[in-house]
Design a protein around this motif. Structure first.
Motif, short mmCIF file in Angstrom:
data_model
loop_
_atom_site.label_atom_id
_atom_site.label_comp_id
_atom_site.label_asym_id
_atom_site.label_seq_id
_atom_site.Cartn_x
_atom_site.Cartn_y
_atom_site.Cartn_z
N ALA A 87 0.83 -1.21 0.00
CA ALA A 87 0.00 0.00 0.00
C ALA A 87 0.86 1.26 0.00
CB ALA A 87 -0.94 0.00 1.21
N GLU A 88 1.88 1.28 0.85
CA GLU A 88 2.74 2.46 0.95
C GLU A 88 3.54 2.70 -0.32
OE1 GLU A 88 3.20 4.71 3.56
OE2 GLU A 88 1.49 3.80 4.55
N LEU A 89 4.20 1.65 -0.82
CA LEU A 89 5.01 1.81 -2.02
C LEU A 89 4.15 2.05 -3.25
CD1 LEU A 89 7.81 -0.85 -1.42
CD2 LEU A 89 7.97 1.63 -1.22
N GLY A 90 2.98 1.41 -3.30
CA GLY A 90 2.07 1.62 -4.42
C GLY A 90 1.57 3.05 -4.48
N ALA A 91 1.29 3.63 -3.32
CA ALA A 91 0.82 5.01 -3.27
C ALA A 91 1.89 5.97 -3.76
CB ALA A 91 0.38 5.37 -1.85
N VAL A 92 3.13 5.74 -3.36
CA VAL A 92 4.22 6.61 -3.79
C VAL A 92 4.45 6.47 -5.29
CG1 VAL A 92 6.72 7.00 -3.62
CG2 VAL A 92 5.38 6.64 -1.56
N ALA A 93 4.43 5.25 -5.79
CA ALA A 93 4.66 5.01 -7.22
C ALA A 93 3.54 5.63 -8.05
CB ALA A 93 4.78 3.52 -7.50
N LYS A 94 2.31 5.45 -7.61
CA LYS A 94 1.17 5.97 -8.36
C LYS A 94 1.21 7.50 -8.39
CE LYS A 94 -3.85 5.93 -8.58
NZ LYS A 94 -5.07 5.43 -8.00
N GLU A 95 1.54 8.09 -7.26
CA GLU A 95 1.59 9.55 -7.15
C GLU A 95 2.63 10.15 -8.08
OE1 GLU A 95 3.89 12.16 -3.93
OE2 GLU A 95 2.22 11.02 -3.09
N GLY A 96 3.75 9.44 -8.23
CA GLY A 96 4.86 10.03 -8.97
C GLY A 96 4.97 9.66 -10.43
N MET A 97 4.12 8.78 -10.90
CA MET A 97 4.24 8.37 -12.30
C MET A 97 3.69 9.45 -13.23
SD MET A 97 5.86 5.61 -12.47
CE MET A 97 5.62 5.15 -14.16
N PRO A 98 4.43 9.73 -14.29
CA PRO A 98 3.93 10.71 -15.25
C PRO A 98 2.72 10.14 -16.00
CG PRO A 98 5.97 9.72 -16.02
CD PRO A 98 5.73 9.20 -14.63
N ASN A 99 1.91 11.02 -16.52
CA ASN A 99 0.71 10.61 -17.24
C ASN A 99 1.08 10.28 -18.69
OD1 ASN A 99 -1.88 10.05 -17.97
ND2 ASN A 99 -2.55 12.18 -18.04
N ILE A 100 1.31 9.00 -18.94
CA ILE A 100 1.67 8.54 -20.28
C ILE A 100 0.46 7.80 -20.83
CG2 ILE A 100 3.23 7.13 -21.66
CD1 ILE A 100 5.27 7.43 -19.33
N PRO A 101 -0.09 8.26 -21.94
CA PRO A 101 -1.28 7.58 -22.50
C PRO A 101 -1.01 6.09 -22.72
CG PRO A 101 -0.82 9.62 -23.67
CD PRO A 101 0.33 9.39 -22.74
N GLY A 102 -1.98 5.29 -22.28
CA GLY A 102 -1.87 3.84 -22.43
C GLY A 102 -1.08 3.16 -21.34
N MET A 103 -0.48 3.93 -20.44
CA MET A 103 0.34 3.36 -19.37
C MET A 103 -0.31 3.64 -18.01
SD MET A 103 3.00 1.96 -20.79
CE MET A 103 4.23 1.83 -19.53
N ASP A 104 -1.54 3.20 -17.87
CA ASP A 104 -2.27 3.46 -16.64
C ASP A 104 -2.28 2.25 -15.72
OD1 ASP A 104 -3.86 1.96 -18.26
OD2 ASP A 104 -5.66 3.20 -18.04
N MET A 105 -1.13 1.57 -15.62
CA MET A 105 -1.04 0.34 -14.82
C MET A 105 -1.18 0.58 -13.32
SD MET A 105 2.97 -0.51 -15.17
CE MET A 105 3.54 0.57 -16.48
#
Length: 107
Positions: A87-105
């Motif tokens: 949960a903690e690492l997922g939240a950090v990764a999700k928050e920091g990922m750039p918005n790349i179309p098609g890459m909404d993993m």
């Protein structure tokens, strides 16, 4: 376009640094699990490193029971720690990922 790529790379580097800081912080988050009868208690970090195991003298008389308790309680504690870690690492990764179309993993 080049500026967008540089901005994206900067964001990814920042996210990597946040992930590393979160991993370090998770070393200080303690997860406690104990048997319902209180005969065995374990403490581990959210990074799944065992910090302590406390065993009642009553359990020391029965090797097979002690082994069963250890397997059960350690598995419960590891599951809890994994949930906190994910949960903690997922939240950090999700928050920091750039918005790349098609890459909404991470959504």
């Amino acid at each position: 376009m080049f500026g967008d790529i540089m901005g994206m790379m900067g964001k990814i580097k920042e996210t990597q640094e946040k992930v590393e800081a979160t991993k370090k912080r998770l070393d200080t988050v303690l997860i406690d699990e104990k048997s319902s009868d209180g005969l065995l208690e374990v403490t581990l970090t959210a990074n799944r490193k065992i910090k302590s195991i406390t065993v009642s003298d009553d359990l020391l008389q029965d090797k097979e029971m002690l082994e069963d308790y250890l397997v059960t309680i350690l598995n419960k504690a590891i599951e809890k720690a994994t949930n906190v870690n994910d949960a903690e690492l997922g939240a950090v990764a999700k928050e920091g990922m750039p918005n790349i179309p098609g890459m909404d993993m991470f959504k």
